[in-house]
Design a protein around this motif. Structure first.
Motif: not given
Length: 64
Positions: A5-29
């Motif tokens: 459960l702890l590994s799953t929570i960490a993986a979801v948090f990491y994936g969400g962080t990387v996804s938000i950063l990727a979107l920001t790196a692509t679409f930020a004004r």
């Protein structure tokens, strides 16, 4: 809590962080925000090439 459960929570948090950063790196004004997001992604994602602007230039040759 189990280790799974702890590994799953960490993986979801990491994936969400990387996804938000990727979107920001692509679409930020603002250019500075895109650059900051890309440099953070370079730290978080192993094997991702670093831009030539981010590489520290050190003199080549023997030290005195």
């Amino acid at each position: 809590m189990t280790i799974g459960l702890l590994s799953t929570i960490a993986a979801v948090f990491y994936g969400g962080t990387v996804s938000i950063l990727a979107l920001t790196a692509t679409f930020a004004r603002r250019r500075t925000l895109r650059r900051e997001a890309r440099s953070t992604l370079a730290v978080l994602v192993p094997g991702r090439p670093v831009d030539s602007q981010q590489v520290a230039r050190e003199p080549v040759g023997p030290s005195s």
